[in-house]
Design a protein around this motif. Structure first.
Motif, PDB file in Angstrom:
ATOM      1  N   VAL A  72      46.630  32.891  30.512  1.00  0.00           N
ATOM      2  CA  VAL A  72      45.575  31.882  30.640  1.00  0.00           C
ATOM      3  C   VAL A  72      45.227  31.687  32.112  1.00  0.00           C
ATOM      4  N   GLY A  76      41.942  33.031  33.031  1.00  0.00           N
ATOM      5  CA  GLY A  76      41.134  31.822  32.926  1.00  0.00           C
ATOM      6  C   GLY A  76      40.611  31.277  34.235  1.00  0.00           C
ATOM      7  N   SER A  79      37.528  33.009  35.420  1.00  0.00           N
ATOM      8  CA  SER A  79      36.486  32.720  34.436  1.00  0.00           C
ATOM      9  C   SER A  79      35.922  31.315  34.622  1.00  0.00           C
ATOM     10  N   ILE A  80      36.796  30.344  34.843  1.00  0.00           N
ATOM     11  CA  ILE A  80      36.378  28.959  35.041  1.00  0.00           C
ATOM     12  C   ILE A  80      35.522  28.822  36.305  1.00  0.00           C
ATOM     13  N   GLY A 153      37.578  38.449  33.550  1.00  0.00           N
ATOM     14  CA  GLY A 153      37.478  37.003  33.372  1.00  0.00           C
ATOM     15  C   GLY A 153      36.261  36.443  34.083  1.00  0.00           C
ATOM     16  N   GLY A 157      33.044  34.578  32.390  1.00  0.00           N
ATOM     17  CA  GLY A 157      32.588  33.277  32.867  1.00  0.00           C
ATOM     18  C   GLY A 157      31.092  33.252  33.147  1.00  0.00           C
ATOM     19  N   ILE A 171      37.167  38.798  25.563  1.00  0.00           N
ATOM     20  CA  ILE A 171      38.473  38.381  26.054  1.00  0.00           C
ATOM     21  C   ILE A 171      39.605  39.066  25.305  1.00  0.00           C
ATOM     22  N   THR A 189      45.741  32.882  22.906  1.00  0.00           N
ATOM     23  CA  THR A 189      45.472  32.752  24.334  1.00  0.00           C
ATOM     24  C   THR A 189      43.969  32.708  24.591  1.00  0.00           C
ATOM     25  N   SER A 190      43.227  33.532  23.867  1.00  0.00           N
ATOM     26  CA  SER A 190      41.772  33.566  23.996  1.00  0.00           C
ATOM     27  C   SER A 190      41.153  32.209  23.653  1.00  0.00           C
ATOM     28  N   ILE A 193      41.587  29.880  26.560  1.00  0.00           N
ATOM     29  CA  ILE A 193      40.679  30.247  27.657  1.00  0.00           C
ATOM     30  C   ILE A 193      39.252  29.815  27.335  1.00  0.00           C
ATOM     31  N   LEU A 196      38.882  25.980  27.666  1.00  0.00           N
ATOM     32  CA  LEU A 196      38.793  25.568  29.074  1.00  0.00           C
ATOM     33  C   LEU A 196      37.439  25.939  29.669  1.00  0.00           C
ATOM     34  N   ASN A 197      37.032  27.195  29.462  1.00  0.00           N
ATOM     35  CA  ASN A 197      35.742  27.668  29.985  1.00  0.00           C
ATOM     36  C   ASN A 197      34.589  26.789  29.522  1.00  0.00           C
TER      37      ASN A 197
END
Length: 264
Positions: A72, A76, A79-80, A153, A157, A171, A189-190, A193, A196-197
């Motif tokens: 993550v 992540g 990506s974030i 990632g 994003g 992902i 896990t995806s 992610i 959060l994204n």
């Protein structure tokens, strides 16, 4: 048309609960064509709906220990950062009239929908394509693969920021193929992610649009009910067998959007 939109919201949730992803890519077309939202606002709403749905969907994976927090972080964080920059700086740069050919003007809405349709076609290919399931017990990290995963990632994003889709179809293959993550762990896990994204992307740019919270929470609640139904159905139905058929449906929808926006 809103009545059909609410029905479609249930089906989006069911598909998420049943096959573990892909349903969220239908969120924007549902918001645009059934609820009558413009494309940019639809991408904003989609981020919230996809984010909340992914939070709910990830609970069972957390309970079973099927979420890799190191992955993550590696996948992540870039990506974030990308989705934050895309929603707040890149999307506002897109002009209301992107370009014109003769008398046909490609507006910002049409451009976003065409981009989204292209993403749907790519997602459909990933869903139709058969891929072997890895039965590994550990995630394989090394410097080169970690950098590749972080790079992908960032790409996810940017796409999520542009079109409001979760990007699970990108992902999961990255986690499986690059980091050699077991499939069930990759799905769990995806979802984290994506959650959060999507939610960070939504709240970072929500100030730029007027949100109808009643409509948004209603659609989100219906989608969550669909997820619960889909999760129960998954105990009786093999979602993997339905995934290619759903992929073909997304392919048809992607082609329909292109034809509608360009020729109808």
């Amino acid at each position: 048309m809103e009545f059909f939109g609410y029905i479609a919201s249930v089906l989006i949730g069911i598909s998420l609960g049943l096959i573990g992803g892909g349903g969220s890519i239908l969120t924007v077309p549902v918001l645009v064509y059934l609820f009558g939202l413009d494309a940019f606002l639809a991408t904003e709403y989609s981020l919230f709906i996809v984010g909340i749905s992914s939070v709910v969907g990830s609970f069972s994976y957390f309970k079973k220990g099927l979420v890799n927090l190191k992955t993550v972080f590696v996948f992540g964080i870039p990506s974030i950062i990308s989705i934050f920059l895309t929603r707040n700086y890149l999307v506002p740069l897109i002009p209301d009239e992107v370009f014109s050919i003769n008398n046909f003007v490609v507006t910002k809405n049409i451009f976003l929908l065409l981009l989204f349709a292209g993403l749907m076609i790519l997602a459909s290919y990933k869903m139709i394509q058969k891929s072997p399931e890895l039965q590994l017990q550990t995630v394989n990290f090394n410097k080169n693969k970690t950098l590749l995963a972080a790079g992908e990632g960032s790409v996810v994003g940017i796409l999520t920021g542009l079109v409001g889709a979760g990007g699970g179809f990108m992902i999961i293959p990255a986690l499986v193929n690059l980091l050699k993550t077991p499939m069930k762990v990759a799905i769990g896990t995806s979802l984290v992610i994506i959650a959060l994204n999507s939610l960070i992307g939504f709240f970072s740019s929500a100030k730029n649009v007027e949100i109808d919270w009643k409509l948004l929470t209603t659609i989100s609640s219906i989608a969550i009910i669909g997820i619960i139904i889909g999760a129960q159905l998954s105990k009786k139905i093999d979602g993997k067998k339905l995934k290619p058929a759903f992929g073909w449906f997304i392919l048809v929808m992607g082609i329909y959007i292109i034809i509608k926006e360009l020729f109808i």
